[in-house]
Design a protein around this motif. Structure first.
Motif, PDB file in Angstrom:
ATOM      1  N   UNK A 161       0.842  -1.205   0.000  1.00 44.74           N
ATOM      2  CA  UNK A 161       0.000   0.000   0.000  1.00 44.74           C
ATOM      3  C   UNK A 161       0.873   1.250   0.000  1.00 44.74           C
ATOM      4  N   UNK A 162       0.387   2.273  -0.682  1.00 39.63           N
ATOM      5  CA  UNK A 162       1.110   3.546  -0.779  1.00 39.63           C
ATOM      6  C   UNK A 162       1.314   4.143   0.615  1.00 39.63           C
ATOM      7  N   UNK A 163       2.597   4.473   0.889  1.00 42.23           N
ATOM      8  CA  UNK A 163       2.906   5.077   2.198  1.00 42.23           C
ATOM      9  C   UNK A 163       2.787   6.592   2.163  1.00 42.23           C
ATOM     10  N   UNK A 164       2.851   7.180   0.991  1.00 43.34           N
ATOM     11  CA  UNK A 164       2.727   8.634   0.876  1.00 43.34           C
ATOM     12  C   UNK A 164       1.262   9.047   0.957  1.00 43.34           C
ATOM     13  N   UNK A 165       1.054  10.216   1.538  1.00 47.28           N
ATOM     14  CA  UNK A 165      -0.288  10.794   1.612  1.00 47.28           C
ATOM     15  C   UNK A 165      -0.393  11.876   0.545  1.00 47.28           C
ATOM     16  N   UNK A 166      -1.385  11.729  -0.350  1.00 50.89           N
ATOM     17  CA  UNK A 166      -1.550  12.657  -1.467  1.00 50.89           C
ATOM     18  C   UNK A 166      -2.681  13.628  -1.185  1.00 50.89           C
ATOM     19  N   UNK A 167      -2.470  14.887  -1.513  1.00 53.48           N
ATOM     20  CA  UNK A 167      -3.500  15.919  -1.441  1.00 53.48           C
ATOM     21  C   UNK A 167      -3.478  16.724  -2.739  1.00 53.48           C
ATOM     22  N   UNK A 168      -4.528  16.592  -3.568  1.00 48.99           N
ATOM     23  CA  UNK A 168      -5.729  15.753  -3.439  1.00 48.99           C
ATOM     24  C   UNK A 168      -5.415  14.275  -3.662  1.00 48.99           C
ATOM     25  N   UNK A 169      -6.343  13.444  -3.274  1.00 45.77           N
ATOM     26  CA  UNK A 169      -6.083  12.009  -3.309  1.00 45.77           C
ATOM     27  C   UNK A 169      -6.403  11.368  -4.658  1.00 45.77           C
ATOM     28  N   UNK A 170      -7.454  11.875  -5.353  1.00 46.42           N
ATOM     29  CA  UNK A 170      -7.926  11.149  -6.530  1.00 46.42           C
ATOM     30  C   UNK A 170      -8.002  11.998  -7.792  1.00 46.42           C
ATOM     31  N   UNK A 171      -8.053  13.332  -7.675  1.00 40.40           N
ATOM     32  CA  UNK A 171      -8.316  14.138  -8.869  1.00 40.40           C
ATOM     33  C   UNK A 171      -7.554  15.458  -8.806  1.00 40.40           C
ATOM     34  N   UNK A 172      -6.921  15.804  -9.916  1.00 39.05           N
ATOM     35  CA  UNK A 172      -6.277  17.113 -10.082  1.00 39.05           C
ATOM     36  C   UNK A 172      -7.202  18.007 -10.895  1.00 39.05           C
ATOM     37  N   UNK A 173      -7.580  19.134 -10.338  1.00 38.51           N
ATOM     38  CA  UNK A 173      -8.510  20.039 -11.018  1.00 38.51           C
ATOM     39  C   UNK A 173      -7.748  21.236 -11.594  1.00 38.51           C
TER      40      UNK A 173
END
Length: 250
Positions: A5-17
């Motif tokens: 599982x990905x250890x990095x936390x992404x912001x945003x998680x699913x979509x780039x606007x």
């Protein structure tokens, strides 16, 4: 074998606007956080590499830190009926403790060590209401800043007025100084005249005995000259009398 599982936390998680208009470069920010106690290597990939510029597109995130990735969409002709099929993938792996070459680590990495997260892209155009709201906001900002401009424009006038008062004060001080200088010169001139008169009186007093002796000598000379003239006249008179007596005796 399933990937970890990905250890990095992404912001945003699913979509780039990406918000238009798209006549210029539009930038979206992707924040990558590393909550682990290990350094993590990362790479950012896209399905449309010619349409995007990613900075940085790879690197190392230290334990307990985060990094902001700028995703820059290049200008293009936007079609609202066309849905974006562009996608991004953030790939990561735990950095070895003795890592010296990051590229070598990626080449030698095993598939079960790689972690990834995918994001889709979304394009949005501002609505007419949003445009109206933005224009009203701009007007409000400009109107609120106009008094500031007026206040700033008034500042140079007051500054110039104070500057004129300062110049007048300097002129008055200069006039006063010149008057004092003139008075001082007058006193010096008066003193010089007094000294000159005293000097002339001293010269006259010193020259008086010399002039009196000269006049005495001149008087004596005139007396001597007068006496000689009288003697000569008497001699001529005696000569004439002698001649007359001689003629009578003949």
């Amino acid at each position: 074998m399933a990937r970890p599982e990905q250890v990095l936390v992404l912001e945003p998680q699913h979509e780039l606007k990406f918000r238009g208009p798209f006549t210029d470069v539009v930038t979206a920010t992707l924040k990558l956080s590393n909550p682990t106690d290990r350094n993590v290597c990362f790479k950012v990939k896209t399905t449309a590499p010619r349409r995007y510029c990613v900075r940085p597109n790879s690197g190392i995130i230290d334990a307990g830190t985060s990094i902001n990735v700028s995703v820059m969409l290049q200008p293009f002709d936007y079609d609202p009926n066309e849905k974006s099929k562009h996608k991004f993938m953030v790939q990561s792996l735990l950095a070895p403790y003795d890592m010296t070459d990051m590229e070598g680590v990626w080449k030698e990495a095993k598939p079960e060590e790689l972690m990834d997260s995918k994001l889709r892209c979304a394009f949005e155009m501002p609505l007419e209401n949003d445009k109206t709201h933005e224009s009203e906001s701009n007007k409000t900002v400009s109107s609120s800043t106009s008094p500031v401009k007026t206040e700033h424009s008034a500042l140079p006038k007051s500054a110039s007025a104070s500057l004129d008062d300062g110049e007048v004060k300097k002129i008055m001080e200069e006039c006063k100084r010149l008057q004092m200088e003139v008075q001082r010169l007058r006193e010096e001139n008066k003193q010089i005249r007094e000294d000159d008169g005293l000097r002339k009186r001293k010269v006259t007093s010193l020259a008086a005995p010399h002039s009196s002796s000269s006049s005495g000598m001149a008087t004596a000379t005139m007396r001597d000259e007068g006496l000689s003239t009288r003697v000569l006249a008497l001699g001529v008179l005696f000569f004439v009398i002698g001649v007359i007596i001689g003629k009578l005796a003949l």
